[in-house]
Design a protein around this motif. Structure first.
Motif, PDB file in Angstrom:
ATOM      1  N   THR A 142       0.819  -1.225   0.000  1.00  0.00           N
ATOM      2  CA  THR A 142       0.000   0.000   0.000  1.00  0.00           C
ATOM      3  C   THR A 142       0.848   1.269   0.000  1.00  0.00           C
ATOM      4  O   THR A 142       0.313   2.362  -0.160  1.00  0.00           O
ATOM      5  N   GLU A 143       2.176   1.107   0.225  1.00  0.00           N
ATOM      6  CA  GLU A 143       3.125   2.225   0.324  1.00  0.00           C
ATOM      7  C   GLU A 143       2.808   3.132   1.520  1.00  0.00           C
ATOM      8  O   GLU A 143       3.185   4.306   1.553  1.00  0.00           O
ATOM      9  N   LYS A 144       2.141   2.574   2.519  1.00  0.00           N
ATOM     10  CA  LYS A 144       1.826   3.351   3.717  1.00  0.00           C
ATOM     11  C   LYS A 144       2.947   3.207   4.738  1.00  0.00           C
ATOM     12  O   LYS A 144       3.390   2.099   5.027  1.00  0.00           O
ATOM     13  N   LEU A 145       3.388   4.338   5.297  1.00  0.00           N
ATOM     14  CA  LEU A 145       4.453   4.354   6.293  1.00  0.00           C
ATOM     15  C   LEU A 145       3.870   4.756   7.646  1.00  0.00           C
ATOM     16  O   LEU A 145       3.176   5.773   7.763  1.00  0.00           O
ATOM     17  N   ASN A 146       4.133   3.947   8.657  1.00  0.00           N
ATOM     18  CA  ASN A 146       3.676   4.243  10.022  1.00  0.00           C
ATOM     19  C   ASN A 146       4.876   4.488  10.928  1.00  0.00           C
ATOM     20  O   ASN A 146       5.859   3.744  10.870  1.00  0.00           O
ATOM     21  N   TRP A 147       4.772   5.527  11.760  1.00  0.00           N
ATOM     22  CA  TRP A 147       5.823   5.864  12.715  1.00  0.00           C
ATOM     23  C   TRP A 147       5.297   5.709  14.140  1.00  0.00           C
ATOM     24  O   TRP A 147       4.125   5.986  14.412  1.00  0.00           O
ATOM     25  N   SER A 148       6.175   5.298  15.045  1.00  0.00           N
ATOM     26  CA  SER A 148       5.833   5.339  16.460  1.00  0.00           C
ATOM     27  C   SER A 148       5.952   6.783  16.943  1.00  0.00           C
ATOM     28  O   SER A 148       6.528   7.650  16.264  1.00  0.00           O
ATOM     29  N   ASN A 149       5.412   7.060  18.123  1.00  0.00           N
ATOM     30  CA  ASN A 149       5.453   8.426  18.661  1.00  0.00           C
ATOM     31  C   ASN A 149       6.873   8.944  18.809  1.00  0.00           C
ATOM     32  O   ASN A 149       7.147  10.133  18.637  1.00  0.00           O
TER      33      ASN A 149
END
Length: 338
Positions: A142-149
């Protein structure tokens, strides 16, 4: 596995699976067959994903890759399809058997849904404030990037105002480091290897931060990358100290190289292992003629005997370091230098 009879594994009171690193089932003991309601021939030498619920496939291959990288990991919680077309929740505990290049799994049925809410991502978030390490995930489908806080904190960005993507991530990296970071990541996908890299970030006010990034990727059974997972840790203070020490060492080296005083060091046998250029100017010998030779070779005989005794005493208790004394050397032309 090759040396023990299967009866031993069949007698175990837990479900045990042996699979290859690409997810092909090699063995299921009797308890495992009973848990899934299948026989050996139903699954052995077939991909384990045949019994995985579609929502559990990514979770399972993530778990598999972490095991291959020999990371200590929490149990993997997945849904599997049994022969009765029902869904069972299982906790998987795994170990990578390096000498066999296989993975051994123990499966335990989860009795409650509460356990399935556990996530190693949440655990990472909980400890990141102590370790000062952020975690990121890039879904390559999906090319989605997730970051932690913690990553938002390191990058000094507001989660409400900033949507991370690989392109926006590269934009925050120092222009001189951007190409190296991109190359390291691209190469890791080709080589299927994890990597670690240090690079700079540019803050909104122009300040520079240093970070250390690590990354590994998850591949499907066809060896296509489906997700990349990494960590980011700020190392600005350590890097500034390292740069300061390098500059201090460089300044000291320049001072030693350009001073008119004689500077040298000896190994444990009293042989020269370092001489600054002042020696060549003073004695007329080249550095190559003196290095790896005893210092006493370049002294008058009477001075040589005295200084060798002093050197031996210093080697034993360091007492000579507390005092100084005059000595002399012989130049190449025979002149005595004090």
């Amino acid at each position: 596995m090759n040396q023990l009879p299967t009866e031993i594994f069949d007698s175990l009171p837990v479900a045990l699976f042996r699979i290859s690193t690409d997810g092909i089932v090699k063995f299921i003991n009797l308890e495992g067959q009973k848990l899934l309601g299948i026989t050996n021939s139903d699954l052995v030498m077939k991909p384990i994903e045949l019994i995985l619920d579609k929502n559990s496939k990514e979770i399972f291959y993530d778990f598999l890759n972490r095991l291959k990288f020999e990371r200590q990991t929490q149990p993997c919680l997945i849904d599997v399809c049994t022969s009765k077309d029902s869904i069972k929740k299982l906790s998987l505990y795994g170990k990578y058997l390096i000498h066999e290049e296989n993975i051994q799994l123990i499966a335990i049925e989860s009795s409650t849904d509460t356990e399935s809410n556990y996530s190693y991502k949440k655990e990472f978030e909980d400890i990141s404030n102590v370790a000062q390490v952020g975690r990121w995930e890039l879904d390559l489908i999906t090319e989605k990037l997730n970051w932690s806080n913690k990553i938002y904190e390191i990058f000094e960005l507001n989660p409400a105002d900033f949507q991370p993507s690989y392109e926006t991530f590269l934009a925050v990296i120092h222009p001189e480091d951007r190409i190296h970071v991109n190359q390291a990541y691209s190469k890791s996908l080709i080589d299927k290897q994890e990597y670690e890299i240090e690079h700079r970030l540019i803050m909104g006010d122009g300040r520079i931060k240093w970070v250390r990034e690590t990354c590994y990727s998850i591949f499907d059974p066809f060896e296509q990358p489906i997700k990349s997972i990494g960590t980011c840790q700020e190392i600005t203070k350590q890097k500034e100290l390292e740069i300061h020490l390098q500059e201090s060492e460089k300044n000291y080296s320049n001072l030693v190289e350009n001073t008119a005083s004689l500077v040298w060091s000896l190994d444990e046998y009293g042989h020269f292992n370092f001489l600054n250029p002042a020696w060549e100017k003073s004695l007329g010998y080249s550095k190559e003629e003196m290095v790896n030779r005893p210092f006493s070779d370049f002294q008058p005989s009477d001075i040589s005997i005295r200084d060798q005794k002093a050197f031996r005493k210093f080697s034993l208790d360091g007492e000579i370091a507390k005092m100084g004394y005059e000595t002399s050397f012989l130049a190449k032309n025979g002149d005595r230098k004090y």
